[in-house]
Design an enzyme around this catalytic site. Structure first.
Site, PDB file in Angstrom:
ATOM      1  N   GLN A   1     -20.898 -63.652  47.699  1.00  0.00           N
ATOM      2  CA  GLN A   1     -21.485 -62.797  48.873  1.00  0.00           C
ATOM      3  C   GLN A   1     -22.456 -61.625  48.443  1.00  0.00           C
ATOM      4  O   GLN A   1     -23.014 -60.746  49.146  1.00  0.00           O
ATOM      5  CB  GLN A   1     -20.455 -62.418  49.983  1.00  0.00           C
ATOM      6  CG  GLN A   1     -20.075 -63.612  50.780  1.00  0.00           C
ATOM      7  CD  GLN A   1     -21.136 -64.605  51.581  1.00  0.00           C
ATOM      8  OE1 GLN A   1     -22.269 -63.807  51.920  1.00  0.00           O
ATOM      9  NE2 GLN A   1     -20.942 -65.669  52.082  1.00  0.00           N
TER      10      GLN A   1
ATOM     11  N   ASP B   1     -14.842 -62.730  42.765  1.00  0.00           N
ATOM     12  CA  ASP B   1     -15.903 -63.551  43.553  1.00  0.00           C
ATOM     13  C   ASP B   1     -16.955 -62.913  44.115  1.00  0.00           C
ATOM     14  O   ASP B   1     -17.065 -61.973  45.248  1.00  0.00           O
ATOM     15  CB  ASP B   1     -14.927 -64.443  44.660  1.00  0.00           C
ATOM     16  CG  ASP B   1     -15.857 -65.067  45.479  1.00  0.00           C
ATOM     17  OD1 ASP B   1     -17.230 -65.337  45.292  1.00  0.00           O
ATOM     18  OD2 ASP B   1     -15.311 -65.749  46.647  1.00  0.00           O
TER      19      ASP B   1
END
Lengths: 427, 141
Positions: free
Chosen positions: A221, A218
């Site tokens: 960010q 992921d």
């Protein structure tokens, strides 16, 4: 002017900013900071939640609606053909942005959350066996936790959690069976949305590959301040959303490594993803990747904005962005460390993520965020959709400052001033 | 600096010196109900005891933001010694008032007025009230 020329002109224009980030100059590229009474003097420090949008992204999306809007992959007239070309050019742009081998691996989804759910449901669920382990980390956002928890419980598999050490980093040594044949999948964030800790995802991918363990990263960010190259990482899946990197909401990326493409079943069924719709679903055949993963009318405007945001980020340079946000985060961290009632939870070593989270002994994070908000400082308070992490930290909420390209030293001063004021109010 | 007037002196006074807030268990209360909001971490318990249909004792405990704690504190002061019917009626009025409707509420709750302009904080105000009403519903008063 064709699209390639248009795109190059904009990129060159942004590139003039090259080198060290000049935040005032960058800020001028974002209309929201001059067009809105609420935002004109706003210190926007909620960038880990969502970023503001530069003019170039808006212009690209505006062009998509004004100049070449028509169906994607569905028309035989010149306008529709041009639209399809633009959409596929956006895919090509994302492909180069992440260093993918082929555009068939680059799939537009609704969000990073949607991307992860498609992998959990379309890839892992069918192959997951009772007793196997699926590893996530203690610092995951709910979007990279709940989908795996769900498929584990449906399959009788175990959701295992890589815990953190006292430095706020993954304690891989504590879990000796991660890289073993009991592991069906590893899913982890590159950068924590609460702590700011950036994990060595490349090393994890390398170890996992030796055991043929699929890894999902992921990068939501991380993508603004880290150059992503999926081939160098050797990951099987990588996801991020557009809206955290200056592009619109409603679109995200799912990268599937070429050798995994045929192992993923489409989860979203409908128009544009089927070759032959038979009388029974078992006889129905799906289109080639990436189209079989993009049911429904493709998000043309979002994809064009997403591609323009890639240009924007690269024109500033992820390394320059990292330096800028890291310096501001370090300055803030240093100033906040003088407040005895304040507890910093972000590791000092990982401030280059631009994330500084903390809690206060006396003032609830929501009260602090409210006072900061009233003082023109936009921050986030709460559990940040990371309840397993907050439970580990032993707090119900933290206040998070997340810094971006348009933030300045004035914004950092505004945070400290608002904190001073809050301490007076609650003294 | 702050222009919201959210943190009025009366609200802060109830937060810093909450009335009828206890540290230990609410074991002396007849009915105890929990109210929690995982989104922000507000987590309280409201306990009360009845004589007939009169709330003769009411306490709360827990943790929360200033708005949550102050509202719970004001609630205990405004409901102690009152009938169940009255309390239910005030709770319903509070729900409408906090939603922005022009209804009357007891003066001692008025320091919460500024919260009406902050949608994200309305749950904080109503958490204690919801727990109290749930408790009264349970004992059919």
């Amino acid at each position: 002017m064709n699209s390639a020329t248009l795109s190059k002109t904009r990129t060159d224009k942004q590139s003039n900013l090259g080198g060290r980030i000049n935040p005032e100059r960058v800020k001028a590229l974002f209309p929201i900071f001059r067009n809105n009474e609420l935002t004109r003097n706003l210190s926007y420090l909620d960038n880990a939640a969502t970023s503001q949008k530069p003019e170039v992204v808006m212009q690209a999306m505006d062009d998509a609606m004004r100049l070449f809007h028509s169906p994607v992959n569905r028309g035989f007239y010149p306008l529709a053909e041009q639209t399809t070309t633009r959409y596929e050019q956006a895919r090509e742009r994302l492909k180069s942005f992440i260093g993918a081998e082929t555009d068939t691996s680059v799939i537009f989804t609704a969000s990073a959350t949607d991307s992860i759910n498609q992998v959990a449901q379309g890839f892992l669920l069918a192959r997951l066996k009772p007793g196997q382990n699926v590893w996530v980390t203690r610092m995951e956002h709910h979007s990279n936790y709940l989908p795996w928890q769900d498929v584990c419980e449906k399959s009788g598999a175990n959701l295992r959690i890589i815990e953190l050490n006292s430095a706020g980093e993954l304690d891989l040594d504590r879990h000796l069976d991660i890289f073993s044949d009991t592991t069906a999948m590893i899913a982890l964030t590159q950068t924590s949305n609460v702590l700011g800790t950036t994990n060595d995802v490349g090393a994890i991918c390398k170890q996992a590959k030796q055991m043929h363990i699929p890894v999902l990263i992921d990068a939501a960010q991380a993508v603004v301040s880290n150059t992503i190259n999926v081939q160098q990482l050797g990951c099987d899946f990588l996801v991020f959303s557009a809206h955290k990197m200056f592009a619109p909401t409603g679109i995200g990326l799912l990268y599937i490594a070429p050798d995994r493409l045929d192992q993923v079943q489409p989860v979203r069924l409908g128009g544009g993803m089927v070759d032959f719709a038979a009388d029974h679903i078992a006889d129905t055949t799906w289109s080639e990747a990436p189209h079989r993963f993009e049911a429904g009318s493709p998000n043309l405007v979002g994809a064009v904005g997403f591609a323009a945001a890639c240009d924007f980020v690269e024109s500033l340079g992820q390394a320059n962005i990292k330096t800028h946000i890291g310096e501001l985060a370090s300055s803030l961290y240093q100033q906040l460390s003088h407040y005895p009632n304040l507890h910093l939870v972000s590791p000092a070593k990982h401030l280059s993520s631009g994330i500084v989270s903390f809690y206060h002994d006396v003032i609830h994070a929501h009260d602090l965020a409210q006072i900061m908000g009233d003082s023109g400082v936009a921050v986030r308070a709460g559990h940040h959709c990371a309840q397993p992490l907050l439970k580990h930290l032993g707090v119900s909420s933290t206040l998070r400052i997340s810094i971006s390209v348009y933030n300045t030293n004035d914004d950092i001063r505004a945070v400290v001033n608002a904190l001073e004021y809050a301490e007076k109010v609650f003294a | 600096m702050s222009d919201s007037q959210l943190y009025k002196a009366q609200l802060l006074d109830h937060f810093k010196k909450p009335r009828n807030k206890v540290v230990g268990e609410l074991s002396t209360m007849q009915i105890v109900k929990r109210g929690s909001n995982p989104r922000c971490g507000d987590d309280i318990e409201v306990g009360f005891s009845l004589t007939g249909n009169i709330i003769h004792s009411i306490q709360f405990r827990g943790r929360g933001c200033s708005v949550c704690i102050a509202s719970a504190s004001m609630m205990t002061e405004s409901t102690k010694g009152q009938s169940a019917e009255y309390v239910k009626s005030i709770a319903a009025q509070m729900q409408r008032w906090i939603a922005g409707e022009d209804v009357n509420i007891p003066d001692m709750l008025l320091p919460l007025e500024a919260v009406r302009r902050h949608p994200a904080r309305k749950k904080c105000v109503m958490l204690a009230w919801h727990a109290l009403v749930e408790g009264m519903d349970e004992c059919n008063v």
